[in-house]
Motif scaffolding. Sequence first.
Motif, PDB file in Angstrom:
ATOM      1  N   LYS A 104     -24.634  23.423  -3.695  1.00 12.35           N
ATOM      2  CA  LYS A 104     -24.181  24.682  -4.274  1.00 12.35           C
ATOM      3  C   LYS A 104     -25.190  25.795  -4.001  1.00 12.35           C
ATOM      4  CE  LYS A 104     -22.989  26.773  -8.689  1.00 12.35           C
ATOM      5  NZ  LYS A 104     -22.966  26.585 -10.137  1.00 12.35           N
ATOM      6  N   LEU A 105     -26.465  25.493  -4.197  1.00 19.68           N
ATOM      7  CA  LEU A 105     -27.504  26.494  -3.931  1.00 19.68           C
ATOM      8  C   LEU A 105     -27.585  26.853  -2.450  1.00 19.68           C
ATOM      9  CD1 LEU A 105     -30.401  25.372  -6.285  1.00 19.68           C
ATOM     10  CD2 LEU A 105     -28.996  27.427  -6.462  1.00 19.68           C
ATOM     11  N   LYS A 106     -27.335  25.886  -1.604  1.00 26.24           N
ATOM     12  CA  LYS A 106     -27.342  26.138  -0.158  1.00 26.24           C
ATOM     13  C   LYS A 106     -26.254  27.143   0.212  1.00 26.24           C
ATOM     14  CE  LYS A 106     -27.525  23.542   4.146  1.00 26.24           C
ATOM     15  NZ  LYS A 106     -27.437  22.205   4.759  1.00 26.24           N
ATOM     16  N   GLU A 107     -25.060  27.002  -0.386  1.00 20.92           N
ATOM     17  CA  GLU A 107     -23.974  27.945  -0.132  1.00 20.92           C
ATOM     18  C   GLU A 107     -24.307  29.332  -0.686  1.00 20.92           C
ATOM     19  OE1 GLU A 107     -21.136  27.687   1.646  1.00 20.92           O
ATOM     20  OE2 GLU A 107     -21.963  25.770   2.297  1.00 20.92           O
ATOM     21  N   GLU A 108     -24.941  29.386  -1.859  1.00 21.15           N
ATOM     22  CA  GLU A 108     -25.319  30.668  -2.430  1.00 21.15           C
ATOM     23  C   GLU A 108     -26.351  31.385  -1.555  1.00 21.15           C
ATOM     24  OE1 GLU A 108     -26.583  30.220  -6.489  1.00 21.15           O
ATOM     25  OE2 GLU A 108     -24.682  29.325  -7.088  1.00 21.15           O
ATOM     26  N   LYS A 116     -26.635  31.028   1.657  1.00 22.55           N
ATOM     27  CA  LYS A 116     -25.905  31.473   2.856  1.00 22.55           C
ATOM     28  C   LYS A 116     -25.175  32.786   2.578  1.00 22.55           C
ATOM     29  CE  LYS A 116     -23.311  28.921   6.159  1.00 22.55           C
ATOM     30  NZ  LYS A 116     -22.279  27.900   6.402  1.00 22.55           N
ATOM     31  N   ALA A 117     -24.510  32.868   1.419  1.00 27.29           N
ATOM     32  CA  ALA A 117     -23.785  34.093   1.066  1.00 27.29           C
ATOM     33  C   ALA A 117     -24.753  35.257   0.853  1.00 27.29           C
ATOM     34  CB  ALA A 117     -22.961  33.860  -0.198  1.00 27.29           C
ATOM     35  N   GLN A 118     -25.874  34.992   0.209  1.00 25.96           N
ATOM     36  CA  GLN A 118     -26.859  36.049  -0.025  1.00 25.96           C
ATOM     37  C   GLN A 118     -27.474  36.525   1.288  1.00 25.96           C
ATOM     38  OE1 GLN A 118     -27.484  37.329  -3.184  1.00 25.96           O
ATOM     39  NE2 GLN A 118     -28.502  38.913  -2.005  1.00 25.96           N
ATOM     40  N   GLN A 145     -27.953  40.780   5.306  1.00 31.02           N
ATOM     41  CA  GLN A 145     -27.808  41.250   6.678  1.00 31.02           C
ATOM     42  C   GLN A 145     -26.935  42.503   6.734  1.00 31.02           C
ATOM     43  OE1 GLN A 145     -26.086  38.366   9.317  1.00 31.02           O
ATOM     44  NE2 GLN A 145     -26.929  39.354  11.135  1.00 31.02           N
ATOM     45  N   ASN A 146     -25.840  42.511   5.967  1.00 33.48           N
ATOM     46  CA  ASN A 146     -24.981  43.697   5.921  1.00 33.48           C
ATOM     47  C   ASN A 146     -25.728  44.897   5.346  1.00 33.48           C
ATOM     48  OD1 ASN A 146     -22.818  42.311   6.981  1.00 33.48           O
ATOM     49  ND2 ASN A 146     -21.929  41.826   4.998  1.00 33.48           N
ATOM     50  N   LEU A 147     -26.501  44.669   4.303  1.00 33.18           N
ATOM     51  CA  LEU A 147     -27.255  45.766   3.699  1.00 33.18           C
ATOM     52  C   LEU A 147     -28.350  46.275   4.637  1.00 33.18           C
ATOM     53  CD1 LEU A 147     -27.547  44.494   0.023  1.00 33.18           C
ATOM     54  CD2 LEU A 147     -26.127  46.363   0.881  1.00 33.18           C
TER      55      LEU A 147
END
Length: 96
Positions: free
Chosen positions: A34-38, A40-42, A47-49
Amino acid sequence: MRQDKWITIILIALLCMLQYRLWFGKNAIPDYLKLKEEVKAQSAQNQNLAQRNSLLKADINDLKIGLESIEERARHELGLIKRGETFYRIIPANND
């Protein structure tokens, strides 16, 4: 012989306890995934920011250096025109 049975039973019990902690305990494998996915999303959001920040920095540098960009912003965002210019607005026809 009897002592070997107890050692085997104790070792199997320890193995079961360790497996339980690995799969269901605090900071277990599901928590890790779960933390690995979080993360990745962060990372994607960061990167977008970062890309947005670089575009804003380029706009700031352009505004500091040239007057053309200031004039362009005044025309498009504020609707300003120079003296002696004539402003024409073309309204598209409704296709109702």
